[in-house]
Write a protein that holds these residues in place. Structure first.
Motif, PDB file in Angstrom:
ATOM      1  N   ALA A   1      16.434  20.336  16.625  1.00 26.25           N
ATOM      2  CA  ALA A   1      16.874  19.045  16.088  1.00 26.25           C
ATOM      3  C   ALA A   1      18.088  19.228  15.183  1.00 26.25           C
ATOM      4  O   ALA A   1      19.016  18.414  15.209  1.00 26.25           O
ATOM      5  N   LEU A   2      18.115  20.297  14.390  1.00 33.54           N
ATOM      6  CA  LEU A   2      19.276  20.576  13.542  1.00 33.54           C
ATOM      7  C   LEU A   2      20.512  20.829  14.401  1.00 33.54           C
ATOM      8  O   LEU A   2      21.607  20.380  14.072  1.00 33.54           O
ATOM      9  N   LYS A   3      20.326  21.546  15.492  1.00 36.25           N
ATOM     10  CA  LYS A   3      21.447  21.846  16.392  1.00 36.25           C
ATOM     11  C   LYS A   3      22.030  20.548  16.945  1.00 36.25           C
ATOM     12  O   LYS A   3      23.240  20.366  16.967  1.00 36.25           O
TER      13      LYS A   3
ATOM     14  N   THR B   1      23.386  29.785  19.279  1.00 35.24           N
ATOM     15  CA  THR B   1      23.404  28.334  19.433  1.00 35.24           C
ATOM     16  C   THR B   1      23.142  27.950  20.887  1.00 35.24           C
ATOM     17  O   THR B   1      22.333  27.066  21.174  1.00 35.24           O
ATOM     18  N   ASN B   2      23.799  28.649  21.817  1.00 34.12           N
ATOM     19  CA  ASN B   2      23.609  28.363  23.228  1.00 34.12           C
ATOM     20  C   ASN B   2      22.198  28.692  23.691  1.00 34.12           C
ATOM     21  O   ASN B   2      21.667  28.023  24.595  1.00 34.12           O
ATOM     22  N   SER B   3      21.565  29.687  23.101  1.00 31.79           N
ATOM     23  CA  SER B   3      20.215  30.066  23.520  1.00 31.79           C
ATOM     24  C   SER B   3      19.155  29.088  23.025  1.00 31.79           C
ATOM     25  O   SER B   3      18.008  29.140  23.459  1.00 31.79           O
ATOM     26  N   LEU B   4      19.522  28.186  22.145  1.00 34.38           N
ATOM     27  CA  LEU B   4      18.588  27.185  21.631  1.00 34.38           C
ATOM     28  C   LEU B   4      18.427  25.983  22.565  1.00 34.38           C
ATOM     29  O   LEU B   4      17.748  25.031  22.228  1.00 34.38           O
ATOM     30  N   GLU B   5      19.042  26.035  23.714  1.00 31.14           N
ATOM     31  CA  GLU B   5      18.943  24.887  24.656  1.00 31.14           C
ATOM     32  C   GLU B   5      17.718  24.992  25.514  1.00 31.14           C
ATOM     33  O   GLU B   5      17.084  25.957  25.654  1.00 31.14           O
TER      34      GLU B   5
ATOM     35  N   LYS C   1      23.852  22.393   9.429  1.00 27.87           N
ATOM     36  CA  LYS C   1      24.253  23.764   9.097  1.00 27.87           C
ATOM     37  C   LYS C   1      22.994  24.596   8.952  1.00 27.87           C
ATOM     38  O   LYS C   1      22.283  24.491   7.955  1.00 27.87           O
ATOM     39  N   PHE C   2      22.706  25.384   9.956  1.00 31.58           N
ATOM     40  CA  PHE C   2      21.480  26.147   9.923  1.00 31.58           C
ATOM     41  C   PHE C   2      21.707  27.642  10.018  1.00 31.58           C
ATOM     42  O   PHE C   2      20.770  28.404  10.214  1.00 31.58           O
TER      43      PHE C   2
END
Length: 100
Positions: free
Chosen positions: A45-47, A96-100, A52-53
């Motif tokens: 959800a932050l992404k 960031t990309n792996s959080l999809e 800013k995480f």
């Protein structure tokens, strides 16, 4: 890719991996799989909200690492070490990309 693992002590942890299977980040241990899932949802959800995480750090040897924070600012995971700041920034992009 996100993988949840259970250690020998019964604690849960999530691991973020790149497309080629390289470990990008490991979480802190959680007491339950539900707590682990909840943290993953919070970070996703932050992404989406461009929150800013990430916290960028340098260790005592001068190498770089990234710490992942949840919506309350608690550190919930850490990357491996990078030898350059550019490498760390690329790592952030991969995380960031792996959080999809």
């Amino acid at each position: 890719m996100i993988k949840i693992v259970k250690d020998k002590d019964g604690l849960y942890q999530f691991v973020l991996k790149s497309g080629n299977g390289q470990v990008l980040l490991k979480s802190i241990p959680f007491n339950s799989e539900n707590e682990t899932d909840s943290t993953i949802k919070d970070i996703k959800a932050l992404k989406k909200s461009n929150g800013k995480f990430f916290e960028r750090r340098t260790n005592t040897d001068g190498r770089f690492l990234v710490e992942l924070k949840n919506s309350t600012g608690k550190i919930v995971g850490s990357s491996g070490l990078y030898t350059s700041e550019a490498g760390m920034e690329n790592g952030i992009l991969n995380i960031t990309n792996s959080l999809e």
